[in-house]
Design a protein around this motif. Structure first.
Motif, PDB file in Angstrom:
ATOM      1  N   ASP A 136       0.832  -1.196   0.000  1.00 15.84           N
ATOM      2  CA  ASP A 136       0.000   0.000   0.000  1.00 15.84           C
ATOM      3  C   ASP A 136       0.868   1.249   0.000  1.00 15.84           C
ATOM      4  OD1 ASP A 136      -2.325  -1.488   0.079  1.00 15.84           O
ATOM      5  OD2 ASP A 136      -2.407  -1.512   2.266  1.00 15.84           O
ATOM      6  N   GLY A 137       0.365   2.308  -0.627  1.00 11.59           N
ATOM      7  CA  GLY A 137       1.089   3.572  -0.671  1.00 11.59           C
ATOM      8  C   GLY A 137       0.153   4.712  -0.979  1.00 11.59           C
ATOM      9  N   TYR A 138       0.700   5.790  -1.572  1.00 11.44           N
ATOM     10  CA  TYR A 138      -0.095   6.964  -1.915  1.00 11.44           C
ATOM     11  C   TYR A 138       0.187   7.345  -3.364  1.00 11.44           C
ATOM     12  CZ  TYR A 138      -3.002  10.937  -0.722  1.00 11.44           C
ATOM     13  OH  TYR A 138      -4.047  11.828  -0.655  1.00 11.44           O
ATOM     14  N   PHE A 139      -0.839   7.861  -4.060  1.00 15.18           N
ATOM     15  CA  PHE A 139      -0.788   8.065  -5.506  1.00 15.18           C
ATOM     16  C   PHE A 139      -1.336   9.451  -5.835  1.00 15.18           C
ATOM     17  CE2 PHE A 139      -2.418   6.078  -9.779  1.00 15.18           C
ATOM     18  CZ  PHE A 139      -1.459   6.791 -10.475  1.00 15.18           C
ATOM     19  N   VAL A 140      -0.513  10.303  -6.475  1.00  9.48           N
ATOM     20  CA  VAL A 140      -0.929  11.648  -6.879  1.00  9.48           C
ATOM     21  C   VAL A 140      -0.557  11.873  -8.339  1.00  9.48           C
ATOM     22  CG1 VAL A 140      -0.606  14.131  -6.532  1.00  9.48           C
ATOM     23  CG2 VAL A 140      -0.632  12.597  -4.562  1.00  9.48           C
ATOM     24  N   GLU A 159       2.854  -2.026  -7.166  1.00 15.48           N
ATOM     25  CA  GLU A 159       3.353  -3.359  -7.496  1.00 15.48           C
ATOM     26  C   GLU A 159       4.632  -3.223  -8.320  1.00 15.48           C
ATOM     27  OE1 GLU A 159       1.917  -7.567  -9.579  1.00 15.48           O
ATOM     28  OE2 GLU A 159       0.747  -5.730  -9.869  1.00 15.48           O
ATOM     29  N   VAL A 160       5.643  -3.989  -7.967  1.00 18.79           N
ATOM     30  CA  VAL A 160       6.898  -4.001  -8.708  1.00 18.79           C
ATOM     31  C   VAL A 160       7.197  -5.432  -9.124  1.00 18.79           C
ATOM     32  CG1 VAL A 160       9.365  -3.573  -8.642  1.00 18.79           C
ATOM     33  CG2 VAL A 160       7.821  -2.010  -7.466  1.00 18.79           C
ATOM     34  N   LYS A 161       7.312  -5.630 -10.450  1.00 18.45           N
ATOM     35  CA  LYS A 161       7.528  -6.994 -10.936  1.00 18.45           C
ATOM     36  C   LYS A 161       8.002  -6.959 -12.382  1.00 18.45           C
ATOM     37  CE  LYS A 161       5.198 -11.505 -10.992  1.00 18.45           C
ATOM     38  NZ  LYS A 161       3.917 -12.206 -10.748  1.00 18.45           N
ATOM     39  N   ASP A 162       9.060  -7.713 -12.685  1.00 14.78           N
ATOM     40  CA  ASP A 162       9.518  -7.913 -14.065  1.00 14.78           C
ATOM     41  C   ASP A 162       9.752  -6.599 -14.804  1.00 14.78           C
ATOM     42  OD1 ASP A 162       9.261 -10.641 -13.618  1.00 14.78           O
ATOM     43  OD2 ASP A 162       7.196 -10.667 -14.347  1.00 14.78           O
ATOM     44  N   ASP A 163      10.662  -5.766 -14.294  1.00 16.96           N
ATOM     45  CA  ASP A 163      11.004  -4.492 -14.936  1.00 16.96           C
ATOM     46  C   ASP A 163       9.778  -3.627 -15.209  1.00 16.96           C
ATOM     47  OD1 ASP A 163      13.664  -5.038 -14.850  1.00 16.96           O
ATOM     48  OD2 ASP A 163      13.859  -5.609 -16.936  1.00 16.96           O
ATOM     49  N   ARG A 164       8.891  -3.598 -14.216  1.00 18.77           N
ATOM     50  CA  ARG A 164       7.661  -2.813 -14.334  1.00 18.77           C
ATOM     51  C   ARG A 164       7.224  -2.385 -12.935  1.00 18.77           C
ATOM     52  NH1 ARG A 164       2.895  -2.975 -17.962  1.00 18.77           N
ATOM     53  NH2 ARG A 164       4.196  -4.328 -19.264  1.00 18.77           N
ATOM     54  N   VAL A 165       6.865  -1.113 -12.783  1.00 18.76           N
ATOM     55  CA  VAL A 165       6.256  -0.654 -11.549  1.00 18.76           C
ATOM     56  C   VAL A 165       4.875  -0.101 -11.899  1.00 18.76           C
ATOM     57  CG1 VAL A 165       7.431   1.601 -11.724  1.00 18.76           C
ATOM     58  CG2 VAL A 165       6.462   0.865  -9.545  1.00 18.76           C
ATOM     59  N   THR A 166       3.874  -0.522 -11.123  1.00 13.78           N
ATOM     60  CA  THR A 166       2.488  -0.139 -11.373  1.00 13.78           C
ATOM     61  C   THR A 166       1.889   0.426 -10.101  1.00 13.78           C
ATOM     62  OG1 THR A 166       2.220  -1.914 -12.997  1.00 13.78           O
ATOM     63  CG2 THR A 166       0.206  -0.954 -12.095  1.00 13.78           C
ATOM     64  N   CYS A 167       1.179   1.542 -10.218  1.00 15.80           N
ATOM     65  CA  CYS A 167       0.420   2.080  -9.094  1.00 15.80           C
ATOM     66  C   CYS A 167      -1.026   2.263  -9.543  1.00 15.80           C
ATOM     67  CB  CYS A 167       0.996   3.410  -8.623  1.00 15.80           C
ATOM     68  SG  CYS A 167       0.252   3.976  -7.057  1.00 15.80           S
ATOM     69  N   SER A 168      -1.964   1.793  -8.732  1.00 20.85           N
ATOM     70  CA  SER A 168      -3.373   1.864  -9.124  1.00 20.85           C
ATOM     71  C   SER A 168      -4.248   2.146  -7.911  1.00 20.85           C
ATOM     72  CB  SER A 168      -3.807   0.553  -9.791  1.00 20.85           C
ATOM     73  OG  SER A 168      -3.607  -0.542  -8.916  1.00 20.85           O
ATOM     74  N   ASN A 169      -5.379   2.783  -8.176  1.00 21.82           N
ATOM     75  CA  ASN A 169      -6.427   2.980  -7.177  1.00 21.82           C
ATOM     76  C   ASN A 169      -7.760   3.055  -7.900  1.00 21.82           C
ATOM     77  OD1 ASN A 169      -6.544   5.584  -8.280  1.00 21.82           O
ATOM     78  ND2 ASN A 169      -5.547   6.567  -6.536  1.00 21.82           N
ATOM     79  N   ASP A 171      -9.298   5.484  -9.053  1.00 23.52           N
ATOM     80  CA  ASP A 171      -9.352   6.514 -10.088  1.00 23.52           C
ATOM     81  C   ASP A 171      -8.494   6.198 -11.307  1.00 23.52           C
ATOM     82  OD1 ASP A 171     -10.999   8.234  -8.520  1.00 23.52           O
ATOM     83  OD2 ASP A 171      -9.225   8.839  -7.391  1.00 23.52           O
ATOM     84  N   MET A 172      -7.293   5.651 -11.072  1.00 25.18           N
ATOM     85  CA  MET A 172      -6.320   5.549 -12.150  1.00 25.18           C
ATOM     86  C   MET A 172      -5.433   4.319 -12.004  1.00 25.18           C
ATOM     87  SD  MET A 172      -4.849   9.441 -12.603  1.00 25.18           S
ATOM     88  CE  MET A 172      -3.437   8.799 -13.472  1.00 25.18           C
ATOM     89  N   LYS A 173      -4.776   4.014 -13.119  1.00 26.94           N
ATOM     90  CA  LYS A 173      -3.731   2.997 -13.122  1.00 26.94           C
ATOM     91  C   LYS A 173      -2.571   3.517 -13.961  1.00 26.94           C
ATOM     92  CE  LYS A 173      -2.610  -1.763 -14.409  1.00 26.94           C
ATOM     93  NZ  LYS A 173      -3.106  -3.033 -15.010  1.00 26.94           N
ATOM     94  N   ALA A 174      -1.368   3.501 -13.376  1.00 24.63           N
ATOM     95  CA  ALA A 174      -0.166   3.970 -14.067  1.00 24.63           C
ATOM     96  C   ALA A 174       0.826   2.826 -14.173  1.00 24.63           C
ATOM     97  CB  ALA A 174       0.455   5.141 -13.321  1.00 24.63           C
ATOM     98  N   ASP A 175       1.291   2.544 -15.391  1.00 30.06           N
ATOM     99  CA  ASP A 175       2.308   1.530 -15.652  1.00 30.06           C
ATOM    100  C   ASP A 175       3.566   2.212 -16.171  1.00 30.06           C
ATOM    101  OD1 ASP A 175       1.458  -1.093 -15.059  1.00 30.06           O
ATOM    102  OD2 ASP A 175       0.075  -1.047 -16.750  1.00 30.06           O
ATOM    103  N   PHE A 176       4.692   1.943 -15.528  1.00 34.12           N
ATOM    104  CA  PHE A 176       5.980   2.432 -15.997  1.00 34.12           C
ATOM    105  C   PHE A 176       6.881   1.216 -16.182  1.00 34.12           C
ATOM    106  CE2 PHE A 176      10.325   4.054 -15.187  1.00 34.12           C
ATOM    107  CZ  PHE A 176      10.381   5.027 -16.175  1.00 34.12           C
ATOM    108  N   ASP A 186       2.295   4.442 -19.255  1.00 36.21           N
ATOM    109  CA  ASP A 186       0.952   4.180 -19.780  1.00 36.21           C
ATOM    110  C   ASP A 186      -0.041   4.391 -18.643  1.00 36.21           C
ATOM    111  OD1 ASP A 186      -1.315   3.306 -21.041  1.00 36.21           O
ATOM    112  OD2 ASP A 186      -0.577   1.294 -21.498  1.00 36.21           O
ATOM    113  N   ILE A 187      -0.916   5.394 -18.757  1.00 36.04           N
ATOM    114  CA  ILE A 187      -1.872   5.724 -17.693  1.00 36.04           C
ATOM    115  C   ILE A 187      -3.285   5.743 -18.244  1.00 36.04           C
ATOM    116  CG2 ILE A 187      -2.580   7.453 -16.004  1.00 36.04           C
ATOM    117  CD1 ILE A 187       0.249   8.374 -15.778  1.00 36.04           C
ATOM    118  N   SER A 188      -4.176   5.102 -17.501  1.00 37.51           N
ATOM    119  CA  SER A 188      -5.584   5.069 -17.908  1.00 37.51           C
ATOM    120  C   SER A 188      -6.483   5.310 -16.702  1.00 37.51           C
ATOM    121  CB  SER A 188      -5.925   3.716 -18.544  1.00 37.51           C
ATOM    122  OG  SER A 188      -5.669   2.656 -17.633  1.00 37.51           O
TER     123      SER A 188
END
Length: 390
Positions: A136-140, A159-169, A171-176, A186-188
């Motif tokens: 769990d964390g915070y997302f702005v 979430e951090v896995k396989d050369d990817r960090v993702t933050c979601s709630n 409202d949004m989901k961000a993939d880096f 990639d943000i949706s």
């Protein structure tokens, strides 16, 4: 350092009384930290010290500038990993995108977590464990796109896995994701695409990234910075320019700092960083750093004794005057949009992101003077901070 909740009370005290109060707060914090460590069971004490040692002595000594192949892997090791945070530990990702088309468009994404419970913008964030590569964390996230757009400001799952960090709630989901030197953001939101950005190193690979660390005793930081170009789509419109992506691990309290990063139309960049301690409204500098990247000549210039003067305005368009080395640097900035954040635990910490235009600029480098005539217009962000945060 002045706690926000005590501002009115402190106005009725003398400077000497305020200094004594603030000094006692800091000493109490240090004593509580030392007592906590001292009173731990021997097994936990060893684990605590080992966790800090692991951050300090992790694989491969980090070097400041990215010049070796193995250090490039170190960038990704930091970007796509969780650290086992010790007491007072914090870990966050920060991404800033500034347009290069002469507009005022800027876009921001920040998410992170802390080893202790804290309150962010009025929302309580509990210390959490990493389970199945998630925590769990915070997302702005927010943007200026002709108008201010606030996209999310809430709790999130990282979430951090396989050369990817993702933050979601909700409202949004961000993939880096990706690997040095190419990444994708990639943000949706509700299945609708917010942005899709290709992030890549600029032509001048002498100024594209760095990794660094600094520890003194139990406190310090470790970070990776990407000074990259980007191109893609934001809000269904083409969006390109300069990207600043950062992963930071901090062990210790937040103290106030002055920071700004300005991008000019010709690709030149000016950055300063001045952390300081506030005692009774008086600031004491800890470090003073300013650099200017001359894109035309592909050369970096460093300056000492940077000074930041702030001038509030009733209309809200706050101004800053920046100087260094007795006039070798002179810059005036004016704000056009801002976003505020607050962090509360034992102490209070305030953080404001101000979007700014450069009104005037002159810098002396290599026996020549560079102005806005050579660089073109300047655009960026100024960070305002105050208080103290554990």
């Amino acid at each position: 350092m002045t706690a926000i909740s005590n501002d009115k009370e402190n106005k009725n005290k003398t400077l000497e009384e305020i200094i004594i109060i603030e000094k006692n707060k800091l000493l109490r914090f240090i004593k509580e930290r030392n007592d906590y460590i001292r009173n731990l069971p021997e097994t936990e004490k060893k684990a605590f010290i080992a966790s800090i040692k692991e951050i300090k002595e992790s694989k491969g000594k980090i070097e400041r500038f990215l010049v070796k192949k193995e250090t490039k892997r170190g960038i990704d090791d930091l970007l796509f990993s969780f650290e086992d945070l010790p007491l007072f530990g914090k870990e966050y990702w920060f991404m800033k995108f500034t347009a290069d088309d002469g507009s005022r468009r800027q876009f921001f994404v920040t998410f992170g977590r802390s080893a202790g419970d804290t309150e962010v913008n009025g929302r309580y964030v509990e210390n959490s464990r990493i389970i199945d590569d998630k925590t769990d964390g915070y997302f702005v996230s927010w943007a200026y796109d002709e108008i201010k757009r606030k996209l999310t400001d809430d709790l999130g799952v990282i979430e951090v896995k396989d050369d990817r960090v993702t933050c979601s709630n909700k409202d949004m989901k961000a993939d880096f994701y990706g690997s040095f030197p190419k990444y994708i953001l990639d943000i949706s939101s509700n299945c609708k695409k917010i942005c899709y950005l290709d992030i890549r190193e600029p032509e001048d690979n002498n100024y594209n990234s760095e990794v660094s660390e600094y520890f003194r005793g139990l406190f310090g930081y470790r970070l990776a910075n990407l000074y990259f170009d980007f191109e893609g789509v934001l809000f269904d419109k083409n969006f390109s320019g300069k990207c600043y992506a950062q992963k930071v691990i901090v062990v210790g309290p937040f103290i106030p700092w002055k920071w700004s990063r300005i991008v000019f139309m010709n690709g030149s960049i000016l950055t300063y960083y001045i952390p300081n301690i506030e005692i009774g409204g008086v600031e004491y500098e800890i470090h003073n750093f300013m650099e200017f990247y001359d894109a035309e000549n592909k050369k970096m210039h460093n300056f000492k004794k940077a000074k930041v003067y702030e001038y509030p305005s009733e209309k809200g368009d706050k101004r800053w005057v920046i100087t260094a080395e007795e006039g070798k640097v002179f810059m005036v900035m004016k704000s056009y949009c801002k976003e505020s954040f607050s962090f509360m635990n034992t102490f209070n910490f305030s953080y404001i992101e101000n979007l700014v235009d450069v009104v005037d600029f002159q810098i002396e480098v290599d026996d020549k003077v560079i102005t806005l005539k050579e660089t073109g217009s300047g655009l960026g962000m100024v960070e305002d901070t105050s208080g103290f945060g554990i």
